[in-house]
Design an enzyme around this catalytic site. Structure first.
Site, PDB file in Angstrom:
ATOM      1  N   ASP A   1       0.878  -1.166   0.000  1.00 47.27           N
ATOM      2  CA  ASP A   1       0.000   0.000   0.000  1.00 47.27           C
ATOM      3  C   ASP A   1       0.915   1.215   0.000  1.00 47.27           C
ATOM      4  O   ASP A   1       1.926   1.225   0.734  1.00 47.27           O
ATOM      5  CB  ASP A   1      -0.905  -0.005   1.240  1.00 47.27           C
TER       6      ASP A   1
ATOM      7  N   ILE B   1       0.630   3.845   1.367  1.00 44.38           N
ATOM      8  CA  ILE B   1       0.616   4.520   2.660  1.00 44.38           C
ATOM      9  C   ILE B   1       1.820   4.126   3.519  1.00 44.38           C
ATOM     10  O   ILE B   1       2.141   4.784   4.505  1.00 44.38           O
ATOM     11  CB  ILE B   1      -0.701   4.213   3.401  1.00 44.38           C
ATOM     12  N   SER B   2       2.513   3.054   3.129  1.00 36.67           N
ATOM     13  CA  SER B   2       3.613   2.522   3.936  1.00 36.67           C
ATOM     14  C   SER B   2       4.977   3.047   3.496  1.00 36.67           C
ATOM     15  O   SER B   2       5.405   2.792   2.368  1.00 36.67           O
ATOM     16  CB  SER B   2       3.632   0.989   3.845  1.00 36.67           C
ATOM     17  N   PRO B   3       5.705   3.746   4.387  1.00 41.29           N
ATOM     18  CA  PRO B   3       7.061   4.171   4.040  1.00 41.29           C
ATOM     19  C   PRO B   3       8.010   2.996   3.853  1.00 41.29           C
ATOM     20  O   PRO B   3       8.965   3.076   3.077  1.00 41.29           O
ATOM     21  CB  PRO B   3       7.477   5.036   5.237  1.00 41.29           C
TER      22      PRO B   3
ATOM     23  N   ALA C   1       7.261   0.119   2.524  1.00 36.06           N
ATOM     24  CA  ALA C   1       7.075  -0.406   1.170  1.00 36.06           C
ATOM     25  C   ALA C   1       7.927   0.390   0.190  1.00 36.06           C
ATOM     26  O   ALA C   1       8.553  -0.177  -0.719  1.00 36.06           O
ATOM     27  CB  ALA C   1       5.602  -0.349   0.783  1.00 36.06           C
TER      28      ALA C   1
END
Length: 211
Positions: free
Chosen positions: A10, A12-14, A16
């Site tokens: 996602d 939204i995840s740093p 990732a």
């Protein structure tokens, strides 16, 4: 033949983003093909009855500090967006509308996490589409087919047991988090998950459960 691995993420995840920035070297060194699979983390958390890291005040602060520290440690350019968490749905759909390649995903992630831009507001999302070279993304993300793909990836992740992002999935095994990349590689190269102790801890009985 190269090994194909699904990567559930996602935007939204740093973490990732940090894992994504290491994929070029990872693929080249290990003959791996990584298939991006965007999902909605909120739906995942709801399914498992979990709170997100940003929903616990002290964990939220630690998570941001840890992401910054890890980026500095890895030498990856990093800047938090102006507010977090943010609504990632349109940015996730954009990766699909742009074809779903790692290059498309990377363009979206870098706009958010390298350059620190807002993508949740209408103006911010339009700027993301422009920066990604896909101005038509503003309308493309509303196409039913695009929405269906995001929903299908989210449902597939839940069916596989995915509980967080980023997660690499290979042969049904889950490797959660940017810091699990080495564990994934060790399992791929040397069959680490088949070692006696890894097998033992994988089948431990539950000692106690909360009521």
């Amino acid at each position: 033949m190269p090994t194909t691995v699904d990567w559930f993420f996602d935007v939204i995840s740093p973490f990732a983003y940090l894992q994504l920035e290491q994929f070029d070297a990872l693929q080249q060194a290990n003959d791996i093909v990584i298939r991006p699979r965007p999902l909605v983390l909120g739906a995942l958390l709801h399914h498992w009855g979990q709170k997100g890291p940003a929903e616990i005040t002290s964990k939220r602060v630690f998570t941001y500090r840890h992401a910054l520290f890890r980026a500095q440690q890895l030498g990856i350019p990093f800047r938090m967006p102006p507010a977090h968490p943010f609504n990632p749905i349109k940015a996730l759909r954009l990766t699909i509308a742009m074809g779903g390649s790692l290059d498309a995903v990377r363009a979206v992630f870098r706009h958010i996490w390298r350059d620190g831009n807002d993508v949740a507001s209408p103006e911010g999302f339009a700027a993301l589409c422009e920066a990604a070279g896909f101005a038509e993304g503003v309308t493309a993300v509303e196409q039913p087919a695009v929405k269906d793909v995001l929903r299908a990836h989210t449902d597939a992740a839940i069916a596989l047991g995915v509980f967080g992002v980023p997660t690499l999935v290979h042969d049904g095994e889950l490797f959660w988090g940017e810091d699990a990349t080495d564990m994934f590689l060790q399992s791929l190269r040397a069959g680490w998950l088949s070692t006696p102790e890894a097998q033992r801890v994988s089948t431990l009985p539950v000692g106690i459960q909360r009521g």
